[in-house]
Design a protein around this motif. Sequence first.
Motif, PDB file in Angstrom:
ATOM      1  N   ILE A  88       0.833  -1.206   0.000  1.00 17.59           N
ATOM      2  CA  ILE A  88       0.000   0.000   0.000  1.00 17.59           C
ATOM      3  C   ILE A  88       0.868   1.256   0.000  1.00 17.59           C
ATOM      4  O   ILE A  88       0.607   2.213  -0.737  1.00 17.59           O
ATOM      5  CB  ILE A  88      -0.957  -0.021   1.211  1.00 17.59           C
ATOM      6  N   ARG A  89       1.911   1.229   0.810  1.00 18.91           N
ATOM      7  CA  ARG A  89       2.797   2.398   0.872  1.00 18.91           C
ATOM      8  C   ARG A  89       3.616   2.539  -0.406  1.00 18.91           C
ATOM      9  O   ARG A  89       3.733   3.641  -0.956  1.00 18.91           O
ATOM     10  CB  ARG A  89       3.722   2.273   2.080  1.00 18.91           C
ATOM     11  N   LYS A  90       4.181   1.447  -0.890  1.00 20.04           N
ATOM     12  CA  LYS A  90       5.052   1.482  -2.066  1.00 20.04           C
ATOM     13  C   LYS A  90       4.317   2.005  -3.299  1.00 20.04           C
ATOM     14  O   LYS A  90       4.847   2.807  -4.067  1.00 20.04           O
ATOM     15  CB  LYS A  90       5.599   0.079  -2.349  1.00 20.04           C
ATOM     16  N   HIS A  91       3.072   1.554  -3.479  1.00 16.57           N
ATOM     17  CA  HIS A  91       2.329   1.897  -4.689  1.00 16.57           C
ATOM     18  C   HIS A  91       1.345   3.049  -4.486  1.00 16.57           C
ATOM     19  O   HIS A  91       0.536   3.328  -5.370  1.00 16.57           O
ATOM     20  CB  HIS A  91       1.595   0.662  -5.213  1.00 16.57           C
ATOM     21  N   LYS A  92       1.407   3.685  -3.303  1.00 11.88           N
ATOM     22  CA  LYS A  92       0.542   4.838  -3.022  1.00 11.88           C
ATOM     23  C   LYS A  92      -0.926   4.512  -3.307  1.00 11.88           C
ATOM     24  O   LYS A  92      -1.640   5.262  -3.989  1.00 11.88           O
ATOM     25  CB  LYS A  92       0.997   6.055  -3.827  1.00 11.88           C
ATOM     26  N   VAL A  93      -1.363   3.394  -2.788  1.00 14.14           N
ATOM     27  CA  VAL A  93      -2.733   2.924  -3.001  1.00 14.14           C
ATOM     28  C   VAL A  93      -3.724   3.884  -2.354  1.00 14.14           C
ATOM     29  O   VAL A  93      -3.536   4.325  -1.219  1.00 14.14           O
ATOM     30  CB  VAL A  93      -2.901   1.499  -2.419  1.00 14.14           C
ATOM     31  N   LYS A  94      -4.793   4.202  -3.080  1.00 16.88           N
ATOM     32  CA  LYS A  94      -5.813   5.111  -2.565  1.00 16.88           C
ATOM     33  C   LYS A  94      -7.062   4.389  -2.066  1.00 16.88           C
ATOM     34  O   LYS A  94      -7.841   4.957  -1.297  1.00 16.88           O
ATOM     35  CB  LYS A  94      -6.214   6.108  -3.657  1.00 16.88           C
ATOM     36  N   PHE A  95      -7.265   3.157  -2.517  1.00 19.16           N
ATOM     37  CA  PHE A  95      -8.494   2.447  -2.148  1.00 19.16           C
ATOM     38  C   PHE A  95      -8.223   0.951  -2.173  1.00 19.16           C
ATOM     39  O   PHE A  95      -7.523   0.452  -3.062  1.00 19.16           O
ATOM     40  CB  PHE A  95      -9.612   2.807  -3.128  1.00 19.16           C
ATOM     41  N   VAL A  96      -8.758   0.235  -1.182  1.00 22.80           N
ATOM     42  CA  VAL A  96      -8.561  -1.206  -1.065  1.00 22.80           C
ATOM     43  C   VAL A  96      -9.916  -1.905  -1.086  1.00 22.80           C
ATOM     44  O   VAL A  96     -10.854  -1.495  -0.390  1.00 22.80           O
ATOM     45  CB  VAL A  96      -7.804  -1.562   0.235  1.00 22.80           C
ATOM     46  N   VAL A  97     -10.003  -2.975  -1.886  1.00 18.59           N
ATOM     47  CA  VAL A  97     -11.214  -3.799  -1.969  1.00 18.59           C
ATOM     48  C   VAL A  97     -10.823  -5.231  -1.642  1.00 18.59           C
ATOM     49  O   VAL A  97      -9.893  -5.779  -2.242  1.00 18.59           O
ATOM     50  CB  VAL A  97     -11.839  -3.746  -3.382  1.00 18.59           C
ATOM     51  N   SER A  98     -11.529  -5.849  -0.698  1.00 16.22           N
ATOM     52  CA  SER A  98     -11.198  -7.227  -0.347  1.00 16.22           C
ATOM     53  C   SER A  98     -12.451  -7.982   0.058  1.00 16.22           C
ATOM     54  O   SER A  98     -13.524  -7.400   0.248  1.00 16.22           O
ATOM     55  CB  SER A  98     -10.178  -7.275   0.796  1.00 16.22           C
ATOM     56  N   ALA A  99     -12.280  -9.296   0.207  1.00 13.61           N
ATOM     57  CA  ALA A  99     -13.356 -10.134   0.735  1.00 13.61           C
ATOM     58  C   ALA A  99     -12.827 -10.927   1.924  1.00 13.61           C
ATOM     59  O   ALA A  99     -13.321 -12.005   2.235  1.00 13.61           O
ATOM     60  CB  ALA A  99     -13.904 -11.058  -0.351  1.00 13.61           C
ATOM     61  N   ASN A 100     -11.758 -10.399   2.560  1.00  9.83           N
ATOM     62  CA  ASN A 100     -11.309 -10.977   3.827  1.00  9.83           C
ATOM     63  C   ASN A 100     -11.141  -9.830   4.816  1.00  9.83           C
ATOM     64  O   ASN A 100     -12.057  -9.064   5.014  1.00  9.83           O
ATOM     65  CB  ASN A 100     -10.053 -11.836   3.646  1.00  9.83           C
ATOM     66  N   TYR A 101     -10.012  -9.642   5.426  1.00 15.98           N
ATOM     67  CA  TYR A 101      -9.824  -8.508   6.336  1.00 15.98           C
ATOM     68  C   TYR A 101      -8.361  -8.071   6.422  1.00 15.98           C
ATOM     69  O   TYR A 101      -8.064  -7.009   6.955  1.00 15.98           O
ATOM     70  CB  TYR A 101     -10.304  -8.866   7.754  1.00 15.98           C
ATOM     71  N   GLN A 102      -7.450  -8.870   5.885  1.00 15.88           N
ATOM     72  CA  GLN A 102      -6.024  -8.603   6.075  1.00 15.88           C
ATOM     73  C   GLN A 102      -5.599  -7.288   5.427  1.00 15.88           C
ATOM     74  O   GLN A 102      -4.931  -6.456   6.056  1.00 15.88           O
ATOM     75  CB  GLN A 102      -5.210  -9.776   5.529  1.00 15.88           C
ATOM     76  N   SER A 103      -5.987  -7.085   4.176  1.00 14.68           N
ATOM     77  CA  SER A 103      -5.615  -5.839   3.500  1.00 14.68           C
ATOM     78  C   SER A 103      -6.348  -4.647   4.104  1.00 14.68           C
ATOM     79  O   SER A 103      -5.861  -3.513   4.040  1.00 14.68           O
ATOM     80  CB  SER A 103      -5.905  -5.941   2.000  1.00 14.68           C
ATOM     81  N   ASN A 104      -7.503  -4.894   4.709  1.00 16.12           N
ATOM     82  CA  ASN A 104      -8.234  -3.805   5.366  1.00 16.12           C
ATOM     83  C   ASN A 104      -7.498  -3.324   6.611  1.00 16.12           C
ATOM     84  O   ASN A 104      -7.428  -2.125   6.881  1.00 16.12           O
ATOM     85  CB  ASN A 104      -9.646  -4.268   5.717  1.00 16.12           C
ATOM     86  N   PHE A 109      -3.967   1.165   8.862  1.00 16.47           N
ATOM     87  CA  PHE A 109      -2.731   1.722   9.425  1.00 16.47           C
ATOM     88  C   PHE A 109      -2.364   3.043   8.756  1.00 16.47           C
ATOM     89  O   PHE A 109      -1.833   3.949   9.392  1.00 16.47           O
ATOM     90  CB  PHE A 109      -1.594   0.708   9.265  1.00 16.47           C
ATOM     91  N   PHE A 110      -2.676   3.153   7.443  1.00 17.37           N
ATOM     92  CA  PHE A 110      -2.339   4.364   6.691  1.00 17.37           C
ATOM     93  C   PHE A 110      -3.557   5.268   6.472  1.00 17.37           C
ATOM     94  O   PHE A 110      -3.481   6.231   5.711  1.00 17.37           O
ATOM     95  CB  PHE A 110      -1.753   3.988   5.327  1.00 17.37           C
ATOM     96  N   SER A 111      -4.679   4.940   7.112  1.00 18.99           N
ATOM     97  CA  SER A 111      -5.934   5.682   6.912  1.00 18.99           C
ATOM     98  C   SER A 111      -6.352   5.676   5.443  1.00 18.99           C
ATOM     99  O   SER A 111      -6.940   6.639   4.936  1.00 18.99           O
ATOM    100  CB  SER A 111      -5.803   7.125   7.419  1.00 18.99           C
ATOM    101  N   THR A 112      -6.031   4.581   4.752  1.00 19.67           N
ATOM    102  CA  THR A 112      -6.430   4.410   3.355  1.00 19.67           C
ATOM    103  C   THR A 112      -7.855   3.877   3.309  1.00 19.67           C
ATOM    104  O   THR A 112      -8.183   2.908   3.999  1.00 19.67           O
ATOM    105  CB  THR A 112      -5.490   3.413   2.643  1.00 19.67           C
ATOM    106  N   ARG A 113      -8.698   4.488   2.505  1.00 18.45           N
ATOM    107  CA  ARG A 113     -10.091   4.061   2.443  1.00 18.45           C
ATOM    108  C   ARG A 113     -10.176   2.635   1.908  1.00 18.45           C
ATOM    109  O   ARG A 113      -9.426   2.243   1.007  1.00 18.45           O
ATOM    110  CB  ARG A 113     -10.914   5.013   1.574  1.00 18.45           C
ATOM    111  N   ASN A 114     -11.114   1.865   2.474  1.00 18.53           N
ATOM    112  CA  ASN A 114     -11.219   0.461   2.085  1.00 18.53           C
ATOM    113  C   ASN A 114     -12.597  -0.094   2.393  1.00 18.53           C
ATOM    114  O   ASN A 114     -13.290   0.390   3.293  1.00 18.53           O
ATOM    115  CB  ASN A 114     -10.144  -0.363   2.793  1.00 18.53           C
ATOM    116  N   ILE A 115     -12.984  -1.106   1.625  1.00 15.85           N
ATOM    117  CA  ILE A 115     -14.245  -1.806   1.864  1.00 15.85           C
ATOM    118  C   ILE A 115     -13.981  -3.305   1.874  1.00 15.85           C
ATOM    119  O   ILE A 115     -12.984  -3.781   1.321  1.00 15.85           O
ATOM    120  CB  ILE A 115     -15.319  -1.478   0.802  1.00 15.85           C
ATOM    121  N   VAL A 116     -14.885  -4.044   2.511  1.00 18.19           N
ATOM    122  CA  VAL A 116     -14.737  -5.494   2.591  1.00 18.19           C
ATOM    123  C   VAL A 116     -16.101  -6.143   2.404  1.00 18.19           C
ATOM    124  O   VAL A 116     -17.125  -5.602   2.831  1.00 18.19           O
ATOM    125  CB  VAL A 116     -14.104  -5.920   3.939  1.00 18.19           C
ATOM    126  N   PHE A 117     -16.102  -7.303   1.741  1.00 14.07           N
ATOM    127  CA  PHE A 117     -17.310  -8.098   1.538  1.00 14.07           C
ATOM    128  C   PHE A 117     -17.160  -9.404   2.304  1.00 14.07           C
ATOM    129  O   PHE A 117     -16.100 -10.030   2.271  1.00 14.07           O
ATOM    130  CB  PHE A 117     -17.522  -8.380   0.048  1.00 14.07           C
TER     131      PHE A 117
END
Length: 341
Positions: A88-104, A109-117
């Motif tokens: 997330i830090r290396k690629h300056k990710v702005k939004f995370v989408v997952s269906a688990n919880y690890q990436s969330n 940690f970086f206050s990056t917006r994210n959603i999970v299913f």
Amino acid sequence: MYVQISTVILFDIYHLPQWNFLKNTINATPENERIVCCVDRSRLRSIIDAELEGGSVNCFGSYKYNFNFLSMIMLIIVPRIVWLMWMIRKHKVKFVVSANYQSNLAAKFFSTRNIVFNDDPRKGVIQLAKFAADRVYVTKGFSIEGTSTLNCLKEWAYLNPKYFTPDLKALQHYGVEPFSYIMGREVSTNTTNYYDQETDQLIHCECPSNERILISLEDKSKRDLLKDNWTLLQEPIKDIHSLMFFSKGFLSTGDSMAREAAELGVPAYYAGARNMIANQILIDMGLMKHASAQSALSEIASLEIDDVEKEIARREEVRNRIANEWDDVNKIIEKEIEYNR
């Protein structure tokens, strides 16, 4: 080595059903605006490699270290969260989408917006998801404080008639005709989801020798136990859902593929030990049965389908009826991405 790209969205995949759930959205996202991450788990990476349209998947963490619950936490999950933070830090990710919880958790940690299913909200997992994610979606049948409920099951994201059309060409590789074969899936009981259920249920079933059976085995070491009229499907299975759609009936000791068959209008039987709300929804709709492997296989073998076109039309009618009643979850994910770009 990872190449710096101008992506803004990270998709994290931890299990094959999660890839199926998100793949339409992922493939619709421009290659230079996405990062796809996964764990090394059974056939997951090979299937993503085969179905990802452009680019490559970033894989970290291996299920060969999944000896028990503690090893899964310390050798897979914790290192993956740290690695995902780095991504997330290396690629300056702005939004995370997952269906688990690890990436969330990593995004939090970086206050990056994210959603999970989530379609199986066990207490610990759903609490982690609610803590980390800006929005938690759960599937049909759940009503949990602090979450949004989708009017569909997760399999509908890729089985909706808008996104999937059965193709008879898928049958050519195995030399079968529509509704002339039974299809099955035997999961491994060496995983946390299935450790408490009977092993090798489907493999040990008796079935008439004139019935052709196509089977997917999670544990390939059991292939020598298959009978002469059973054919092992080679992973990754090309167009598996077309094979499923044109089968006489489908039997699985795992829950995800049993639901897939049911949502395709195929006579579907679940022989596993898990009692899930998602399964019960399909049972109540008359689309799936929970039965022992032997009784299910015997019931499928007794089915007589004389009119191919009529049976295809019946199955398509089931799919169209569901489409009229359930959400198109891909549109929901698309709106979330557009809002959070």
